[in-house]
Design a protein around this motif. Structure first.
Motif, mmCIF file in Angstrom:
data_model
loop_
_atom_site.group_PDB
_atom_site.id
_atom_site.type_symbol
_atom_site.label_atom_id
_atom_site.label_comp_id
_atom_site.label_asym_id
_atom_site.label_seq_id
_atom_site.Cartn_x
_atom_site.Cartn_y
_atom_site.Cartn_z
ATOM 1 N N UNK A 133 9.890 8.884 -8.083
ATOM 2 C CA UNK A 133 9.385 7.852 -8.996
ATOM 3 C C UNK A 133 10.287 6.626 -8.935
ATOM 4 N N UNK A 134 11.605 6.864 -8.938
ATOM 5 C CA UNK A 134 12.563 5.755 -8.837
ATOM 6 C C UNK A 134 12.421 5.032 -7.509
ATOM 7 N N UNK A 135 12.184 5.779 -6.433
ATOM 8 C CA UNK A 135 12.006 5.171 -5.115
ATOM 9 C C UNK A 135 10.810 4.221 -5.100
ATOM 10 N N UNK A 136 9.706 4.615 -5.724
ATOM 11 C CA UNK A 136 8.515 3.764 -5.760
ATOM 12 C C UNK A 136 8.769 2.512 -6.597
ATOM 13 N N UNK A 137 9.438 2.680 -7.740
ATOM 14 C CA UNK A 137 9.730 1.511 -8.577
ATOM 15 C C UNK A 137 10.676 0.547 -7.846
ATOM 16 N N UNK A 139 10.955 0.120 -4.675
ATOM 17 C CA UNK A 139 10.190 -0.534 -3.622
ATOM 18 C C UNK A 139 9.450 -1.751 -4.181
ATOM 19 N N UNK A 140 8.840 -1.604 -5.339
ATOM 20 C CA UNK A 140 8.113 -2.715 -5.965
ATOM 21 C C UNK A 140 9.091 -3.784 -6.447
ATOM 22 N N UNK A 141 10.219 -3.358 -7.061
ATOM 23 C CA UNK A 141 11.212 -4.333 -7.538
ATOM 24 C C UNK A 141 11.755 -5.169 -6.376
ATOM 25 N N UNK A 142 11.875 -4.532 -5.212
ATOM 26 C CA UNK A 142 12.338 -5.257 -4.033
ATOM 27 C C UNK A 142 11.305 -6.293 -3.593
ATOM 28 N N UNK A 143 10.024 -5.930 -3.636
ATOM 29 C CA UNK A 143 8.959 -6.885 -3.294
ATOM 30 C C UNK A 143 8.945 -8.044 -4.281
ATOM 31 N N UNK A 326 -2.163 -6.433 -3.335
ATOM 32 C CA UNK A 326 -2.938 -5.203 -3.497
ATOM 33 C C UNK A 326 -2.056 -3.967 -3.296
ATOM 34 N N UNK A 327 -1.144 -4.040 -2.345
ATOM 35 C CA UNK A 327 -0.231 -2.914 -2.112
ATOM 36 C C UNK A 327 0.617 -2.648 -3.349
ATOM 37 N N UNK A 328 1.102 -3.714 -3.980
ATOM 38 C CA UNK A 328 1.904 -3.557 -5.201
ATOM 39 C C UNK A 328 1.089 -2.876 -6.298
ATOM 40 N N UNK A 329 -0.185 -3.248 -6.411
ATOM 41 C CA UNK A 329 -1.040 -2.659 -7.447
ATOM 42 C C UNK A 329 -1.168 -1.148 -7.254
ATOM 43 N N UNK A 330 -1.453 -0.742 -6.023
ATOM 44 C CA UNK A 330 -1.606 0.681 -5.725
ATOM 45 C C UNK A 330 -0.301 1.430 -6.002
ATOM 46 N N UNK A 331 0.808 0.863 -5.562
ATOM 47 C CA UNK A 331 2.106 1.532 -5.706
ATOM 48 C C UNK A 331 2.492 1.639 -7.181
ATOM 49 N N UNK A 332 2.219 0.600 -7.975
ATOM 50 C CA UNK A 332 2.571 0.641 -9.392
ATOM 51 C C UNK A 332 1.733 1.668 -10.146
ATOM 52 N N UNK A 333 0.455 1.770 -9.828
ATOM 53 C CA UNK A 333 -0.390 2.790 -10.469
ATOM 54 C C UNK A 333 0.184 4.176 -10.184
ATOM 55 N N UNK A 334 0.591 4.390 -8.933
ATOM 56 C CA UNK A 334 1.177 5.676 -8.555
ATOM 57 C C UNK A 334 2.503 5.899 -9.270
ATOM 58 N N UNK A 335 3.353 4.875 -9.315
ATOM 59 C CA UNK A 335 4.678 5.018 -9.928
ATOM 60 C C UNK A 335 4.575 5.370 -11.407
ATOM 61 N N UNK A 336 3.642 4.739 -12.124
ATOM 62 C CA UNK A 336 3.472 5.046 -13.555
ATOM 63 C C UNK A 336 2.961 6.468 -13.721
#
Length: 548
Positions: A133-137, A139-143, A326-336
């Protein structure tokens, strides 16, 4: 309204009575509904977690075939485990779950080993879910190029593995948040689990919609259902009997944790039926939803070279198939969704740790078995977090490619430990045969005769496979090219833990651990009588010559 209140009170009285018959007084707050009981297992299984985070395991070790065909076939076999567990859960609706069942069906030795494998497996699942979960978050914070002052996610260094300290820091924050949520209120956890079901169902639908509509092109059905990939380093001749089976870890890891419905049985109304249905229904729904989302991800994997270069991650598929937004949207839904999953995993782990400690099987059991005035085992929650933290420490460092190889073994450890804890009481129930007293609320009838042996055989086979080298020849212990940086640490760590558990048993716990300890006695005529849990005082010495 009066009739509904009376019916609810009748169910609560029946739940407390059944718990008393099993030897325990009602300590945990019994405020969970049947849906909440189902929701915690569904949340822990979390197709938004396992399907996204362990996607590389199936992609690299089998390819699309391991996903499109491997997932549904393995889920059907897992259902034999879930149905078998559900029947036992209906007969014994206690927070102890598998270790309690093993004691009644096989004795204290079976109970000891089952309980520890259950606790260790759940701790491993808490550790891996929160770390991924931290890895996904991160990744988004880096973007987003997020700079918090203390941590700058926009500048994590050019070298592989430079992001590992930041991931670990976010992991610690997530672990603390999960602890606070679990400590604050059992009802709050139940509410979040209910919300999580909505999030997973709607989130999966949104992700599937995005993956269908947004990408300019998609893979063919022939690719998704027939393409075989082998990024293991082993010969393709080994595909069907070695490479593909190791890729099935994706499914086995994702579909774990459904014993949670049994662990919160003492907090659930109409537990005898609710816990049993929560176990198998959570698996069935997750299997269906998970297959749809995995197919959508695989159809979107049009740039196979880019995905292979990135290690087969789902993140690389999202990045190569659509725009960054769009990639950020998918990843954030998964991370939550993963955040909800980790919260529920900690709930299940802490309840198991609490129950096992209540029966004096853990060091410092007096501390871990306490509950606060709100009916929450606070010490067990904090203890579970501490163990997960320690188990995740190897994730701070990685190999030359930046991969924390030693930590990734925790995935296999969690799967093997949990499934061994699942099928041990299933095997014992199978061995008991018709002598097993089935619950009236929910049972398998005569279907246990073929469901039980399939479940036991499957877990034994997969446990062996997940201890074998995944990538060769550098991961093969007996090969001249063996390198610890590519090794599968699962047999080493799991073997060490198993030896420690066995030594503790042989060196004294076989005399000290007596199995689940009854805290009350229940008599049909006299009702409930509490038992003094204090250690008995030694008898006074008899004076010489005095009559005995």
């Amino acid at each position: 309204m009066a009739d509904e209140t009376a019916k609810r009170d009748e169910i609560l009285d029946r739940d407390e009575r059944r718990l008393a018959e099993l030897g325990y007084k009602q300590e945990l707050a019994r405020g969970w509904s049947r849906f909440s009981n189902f929701a915690i297992s569904f949340t822990i299984i979390s197709v938004l977690a396992g399907c996204f985070t362990t996607f590389p395991q199936a992609w690299n070790l089998g390819g699309p075939v391991a996903i499109s065909w491997g997932w549904p076939i393995v889920c059907i076999i897992i259902l034999t485990v879930a149905f078998s567990m559900a029947e036992v859960a209906a007969a014994y609706p206690t927070a102890g779950g598998p270790y309690w069942w093993a004691n009644d069906l096989g004795g204290k030795g079976w109970s000891w080993f089952t309980g520890w494998f259950n606790v260790l497996g759940l701790v491993a699942i808490v550790a891996t879910v929160d770390w991924f979960c931290a890895q996904f978050f991160v990744f988004v914070f880096n973007l987003w190029e997020l700079d918090l002052g203390i941590i700058n996610f926009a500048d994590m260094g050019p070298n592989p593995g430079d992001e590992l300290p930041e991931i670990f820091a976010v992991f610690v924050v997530i672990l603390i948040l999960h602890a606070l949520i679990n400590i604050y209120s059992s009802h709050l956890v139940a509410l979040f689990n209910n919300i999580s079901v909505f999030w997973h169902c709607v989130g999966v639908a949104v992700i599937i919609g995005i993956l269908i509509i947004v990408p300019d092109s998609h893979q063919s059905a022939d690719f998704v259902f027939t393409e075989r990939l082998n990024n293991s380093g082993f010969s393709m001749d080994m595909y069907w009997y070695y490479i593909l089976p190791t890729g099935l870890l994706l499914t086995m890891y994702t579909v774990t944790g459904y014993d949670a419905s049994a662990h919160v049985a003492e907090e659930t109304r109409d537990a005898e039926t609710s816990a049993a249905k929560g176990v198998w229904q959570s698996v069935a729904l997750s299997a269906l939803i998970g297959w749809f989302v995995l197919l959508a991800i695989t159809f979107a994997a049009t740039d196979v070279a880019a995905v292979n270069e990135a290690g087969g991650t789902s993140l690389s598929i999202f990045q190569s198939a659509m725009s960054e937004g769009w990639a950020e949207t998918v990843i954030m839904i998964s991370a939550i969704g993963q955040f909800f999953c980790g919260m529920a995993c900690l709930t299940s782990c802490s309840r198991t740790f609490f129950a096992f400690s209540r029966d004096r099987a853990t060091p410092g059991w007096q501390l871990w078995s306490r509950v606060n005035p709100k009916g929450v085992p606070v010490a067990a929650v904090l203890g579970s977090c501490l163990m997960a933290f320690i188990l995740t420490l190897p994730a701070l460092t990685g190999n030359a490619a930046g991969v924390p190889v030693a930590f990734f073994a925790v995935v296999s450890i969690g799967v093997i430990s949990l499934y061994l804890a699942y099928v041990t009481p299933v095997y014992l129930r199978w061995r008991r045969g018709d002598a097993f007293q089935q619950a009236e609320g929910w049972n398998l009838g005569n279907k246990w005769r073929w469901l039980n042996p399939i479940a036991v055989a499957w877990v034994i086979i997969t446990s062996i496979y997940f201890c074998l080298p995944f990538y060769g020849p550098a991961a093969v212990w007996w090969d001249d090219q063996f390198d610890w940086n590519a090794a599968n640490f699962t047999p080493l760590v799991l073997g060490g833990l198993a030896i420690a558990i066995a030594l503790a048993w042989v060196l004294g716990m076989k005399n000290k651990y007596t199995g689940p300890i009854r805290t009350i006695e229940f008599d049909e005529g006299m009702g409930i009588k509490e038992i003094d849990e204090r250690e008995p005082e030694p008898p006074a010495a008899t004076p010489p010559g005095a009559p005995v």
